[in-house]
Design a protein around this motif. Structure first.
Motif, short mmCIF file in Angstrom:
data_model
loop_
_atom_site.label_atom_id
_atom_site.label_comp_id
_atom_site.label_asym_id
_atom_site.label_seq_id
_atom_site.Cartn_x
_atom_site.Cartn_y
_atom_site.Cartn_z
N PHE A 122 0.83 -1.20 0.00
CA PHE A 122 0.00 0.00 0.00
C PHE A 122 0.87 1.26 0.00
O PHE A 122 0.67 2.16 -0.82
N PHE A 123 1.84 1.32 0.90
CA PHE A 123 2.66 2.53 0.98
C PHE A 123 3.60 2.66 -0.21
O PHE A 123 4.00 3.75 -0.58
N THR A 124 3.95 1.54 -0.84
CA THR A 124 4.81 1.62 -2.03
C THR A 124 4.04 2.21 -3.21
O THR A 124 4.53 3.12 -3.89
N PHE A 125 2.83 1.71 -3.43
CA PHE A 125 2.09 2.14 -4.61
C PHE A 125 1.19 3.34 -4.35
O PHE A 125 0.61 3.88 -5.29
N SER A 126 1.04 3.78 -3.11
CA SER A 126 0.21 4.95 -2.85
C SER A 126 0.86 6.22 -3.39
O SER A 126 0.17 7.18 -3.73
N ARG A 127 2.18 6.24 -3.51
CA ARG A 127 2.86 7.41 -4.08
C ARG A 127 2.52 7.58 -5.56
O ARG A 127 2.55 8.68 -6.08
N ASP A 128 2.22 6.47 -6.24
CA ASP A 128 1.91 6.56 -7.67
C ASP A 128 0.57 7.24 -7.94
O ASP A 128 0.35 7.75 -9.03
N MET A 129 -0.33 7.24 -6.96
CA MET A 129 -1.66 7.82 -7.15
C MET A 129 -1.68 9.33 -6.94
O MET A 129 -2.63 9.99 -7.34
N LEU A 130 -0.66 9.86 -6.31
CA LEU A 130 -0.64 11.29 -6.00
C LEU A 130 0.12 12.05 -7.08
O LEU A 130 1.02 11.53 -7.73
N ALA A 131 -0.24 13.32 -7.23
CA ALA A 131 0.45 14.17 -8.21
C ALA A 131 1.82 14.60 -7.65
O ALA A 131 2.09 14.47 -6.46
#
Length: 143
Positions: A122-131
């Motif tokens: 979750f914390f690895t791929f949550s950065r990909d969702m943000l601008a």
């Protein structure tokens, strides 16, 4: 002059090549000291027999067991009956085990690593969702 992201990317690639080369070289290293002499190992591993070298008597070979066709057919009929014990007349190596009660700790032992893995993903791929403005530079980009 290269831009900062391109320079950082090329330095990361160079570091990756250096680390992989070092790992490959360390896997191929030879021993620092020569191995122990083989004669010493042979002496330690030599069998020591408590028996005399010459056998006192040659053991007799048992006579072959002969079974008639009727005995084979009767055994096959007895084994094919419903509820017949296939090991009747033979000793089993282990006695049957009693069933162990369910241990609820197994749920914790399995779910805890699964939760940790889920949090990592979750914390690895949550950065990909943000601008880009909402997320600061990554640790490797800040160096």
């Amino acid at each position: 002059p290269e831009s900062t992201p391109a320079r950082a990317e090329s330095s990361m690639k160079a570091l990756l090549v250096l680390i992989s080369t070092a790992c490959a070289a360390s896997a191929l290293q030879l021993q620092a000291r020569p191995p122990a002499p083989r004669t010493r190992l042979r002496v330690l591993a030599a069998p020591r027999l408590a028996e005399s070298a010459e056998p006192e008597s040659t053991p007799a070979t048992p006579e072959p067991l002969t079974i008639s066709d009727e005995q084979i057919a009767a055994a096959a009929r007895a084994a094919s009956e419903p509820g017949a014990d296939p090991f009747a007349g033979f000793e089993t190596a282990e006695p049957p085990r009693e069933e162990e009660p369910f241990d609820p700790r197994i749920i914790l032992y399995v779910s805890l690593p699964a939760l940790v893995l889920g949090a990592q993903l979750f914390f690895t791929f949550s950065r990909d969702m943000l601008a880009g403005d909402q997320v600061g530079p990554a640790v490797m980009d800040a160096m």
